[in-house]
Design an enzyme around this catalytic site. Structure first.
Site, mmCIF file in Angstrom:
data_model
loop_
_atom_site.group_PDB
_atom_site.id
_atom_site.type_symbol
_atom_site.label_atom_id
_atom_site.label_comp_id
_atom_site.label_asym_id
_atom_site.label_seq_id
_atom_site.Cartn_x
_atom_site.Cartn_y
_atom_site.Cartn_z
ATOM 1 N N LYS A 115 29.036 36.372 43.762
ATOM 2 C CA LYS A 115 28.905 37.765 43.297
ATOM 3 C C LYS A 115 27.438 38.106 43.166
ATOM 4 O O LYS A 115 26.603 37.216 42.937
ATOM 5 C CB LYS A 115 29.592 37.911 41.938
ATOM 6 C CG LYS A 115 29.862 39.344 41.513
ATOM 7 C CD LYS A 115 30.923 40.012 42.368
ATOM 8 C CE LYS A 115 32.103 40.458 41.643
ATOM 9 N NZ LYS A 115 33.282 40.808 42.345
ATOM 10 N N GLY A 232 40.673 53.024 40.823
ATOM 11 C CA GLY A 232 41.517 53.900 39.991
ATOM 12 C C GLY A 232 42.068 55.087 40.768
ATOM 13 O O GLY A 232 43.267 55.401 40.691
HETATM 14 N N1 GLU Z 1 34.298 43.247 45.005
HETATM 15 C C1 GLU Z 1 35.651 42.961 45.357
HETATM 16 C C2 GLU Z 1 36.255 41.951 44.416
HETATM 17 O O1 GLU Z 1 35.838 41.777 43.300
HETATM 18 C C3 GLU Z 1 35.774 42.583 46.805
HETATM 19 C C4 GLU Z 1 35.052 41.332 47.189
HETATM 20 C C5 GLU Z 1 35.011 41.138 48.694
HETATM 21 O O2 GLU Z 1 35.581 41.938 49.408
HETATM 22 O O3 GLU Z 1 34.368 40.182 49.095
HETATM 23 O O4 GLU Z 1 37.242 41.332 44.732
#
Ligand code: GLU
Length: 425
Positions: A115, A232
């Site tokens: 992340k 949402g």
């Molecule tokens: N940000 C999204 C999540 O928390 C998608 C992550 C992604 O597509 O790699 O799952």
């Protein structure tokens, strides 16, 4: 909230990374996990902090703090979004990276968890400033990401345009087009059809299965949606079109709306686009975000930020099902209370896994240079997420543990197997 409740709220630890570690420790205890594997999975594998200088429109240079955390890549390259948020913290990013590991594992994807985040307020930045910040993030971090290493995606306050700038910046550095470095791109630049509403759609497929288990007819069922961003808004509109649900409450960071006869998601969205918020929408009663979670409705969908359901308000939740489209909306203390009350909780890393699942499909399409139609995306998403729901449900029944603990058991086992087979322990 009363003053006393606010004071109580402060006493509860809401550090998301402490919560993620506590959940991991509980699961390790439950599984009697090899302590060496436990030691590996309770901390991120790598974290990078960068300072990104950005030329602002007034000519000054502002330095933004950014992070990219890889929690685990035993199952494959790390995967996870990038958040642009004024209150971003490294602990939030660590927690979210950890949850991505469990999410990819639970959905049986050949991916790990990562992340990213930048402390900034995109609502106060021009398009030019946002573009320079997005490119700056990539030029500060490019050595550590890549289609086979760590693949970012959109998350809170980042979108397909930002993904396009980031992909372009990385491609320029690499000297060739590298569509597979990032997902959630616009379809004309290698984005997958169906990625825009994938998080909402995936969670609604899970809700469909859960409703069958609870004996709830979704046609006409009342649903409250907290948060009116990408997830949402799509949850509210698709719940009506797919299943005939009635959306009786909607909120955003400034407050909420209630109408027992149902709200029109599209017209609330248009109102928000014009005025900046869902509040003051005509023909609805004003309610607070706290009140929304305690409404007498069939389903509540937290679609915003972390820690909104705690031990303080969990006893007052009346819904039969909680569908966690946000990451980390429920604290561990609240989990236990809800389980005892018989609320069927669809945990975040199951319920919101539609996004990363279609991101994975996007990578597959980028690598193969062959693009699927929407129906193929929906069908494959449904198959994967429905299978994940049933494996969590069966585990929860088999061991008599709550749905989040069950999701952990399924996800941690798979990562632990990979770690062992790789010979890391
Ligand atoms: N940000 C999204 C999540 O928390 C998608 C992550 C992604 O597509 O790699 O799952």
């Amino acid at each position: 909230m009363t003053k006393a409740q606010k004071k109580d709220q402060k006493l509860i630890s809401t550090n998301p990374f402490e919560i993620a570690q506590k959940q991991c420790d509980n699961c390790a205890d439950f599984l009697n996990l090899d302590p060496n594997i436990h030691a590996i999975i309770r901390v991120p594998k790598r974290e990078i902090h960068v300072s990104i200088p950005v030329r602002m429109d007034n000519g000054s240079v502002k330095v933004f703090q950014g992070f990219r955390v890889v929690h685990n890549d035993a199952l494959g390259p790390a995967k996870g979004g990038i958040r642009f948020h004024p209150h971003e913290t490294i602990d939030t990013v660590r927690a979210l990276a950890t949850w991505m590991t469990w999410k990819s594992s639970l959905l049986n994807l050949p991916l790990g968890g990562g992340k990213g985040g930048v402390i900034c307020n995109p609502k106060e930045m021009s398009m030019g400033e946002l573009e320079r910040l997005s490119r700056g993030y990539i030029s500060s971090l490019w050595q550590f990401i890549g289609p086979e290493a760590d693949i970012p995606a959109p998350d809170v306050y980042t979108n397909p345009q930002i993904m396009a700038w980031m992909m372009d910046e990385y491609s320029k550095i690499a000297g060739k087009n590298q569509f597979g470095v990032i997902t959630g791109k616009p379809p004309v630049l290698g984005g997958s059809l169906g990625r825009g509403d994938a998080t909402a759609r995936g969670g609604l497929y899970v809700l469909r299965e859960a409703a069958k288990v609870c004996g709830l007819d979704l046609n006409g069922a009342s649903v409250a949606v907290q948060g009116y961003g990408n997830a949402g808004y799509h949850v509210a509109s698709l719940a009506g079109t797919l299943f005939g649900c009635k959306i009786t409450a909607i909120s955003d960071s400034r407050g909420g709306l209630y109408n027992k006869d149902g709200l029109d998601p599209q017209s609330v969205y248009e109102h928000k686009m014009k005025s900046g918020s869902v509040i003051n929408y005509p023909g609805a009663k004003a309610i607070s975000n706290e009140e929304l979670l305690e409404l007498d409705v069939d389903v509540i969908c937290p679609c915003a930020l972390e820690n909104v359901i705690t031990e303080i308000n969990a006893p007052r939740v009346k819904a039969a099902i909680i569908a966690e489209f946000a990451n980390g909306p429920t604290t561990p203390e609240a989990d236990e209370i809800l389980y005892q009350k018989g609320v069927h909780l669809l945990p975040d890393f199951l319920c919101n896994a539609g996004g990363v699942t279609v991101s994975y499909f996007e990578m597959v399409q980028n690598f193969s240079m062959y693009y699927w139609d929407e129906e193929a995306v929906y069908e494959r998403l449904d198959k994967k997420i429905t299978a994940a729901y049933h494996s969590v449900l069966n585990t929860s029944r088999e061991y008599k543990i709550n749905m989040r603990q069950a999701a952990y058991v399924v996800a941690v086992k798979r990562v632990a197997d990979a770690i062992k087979l790789r010979g890391w322990v």
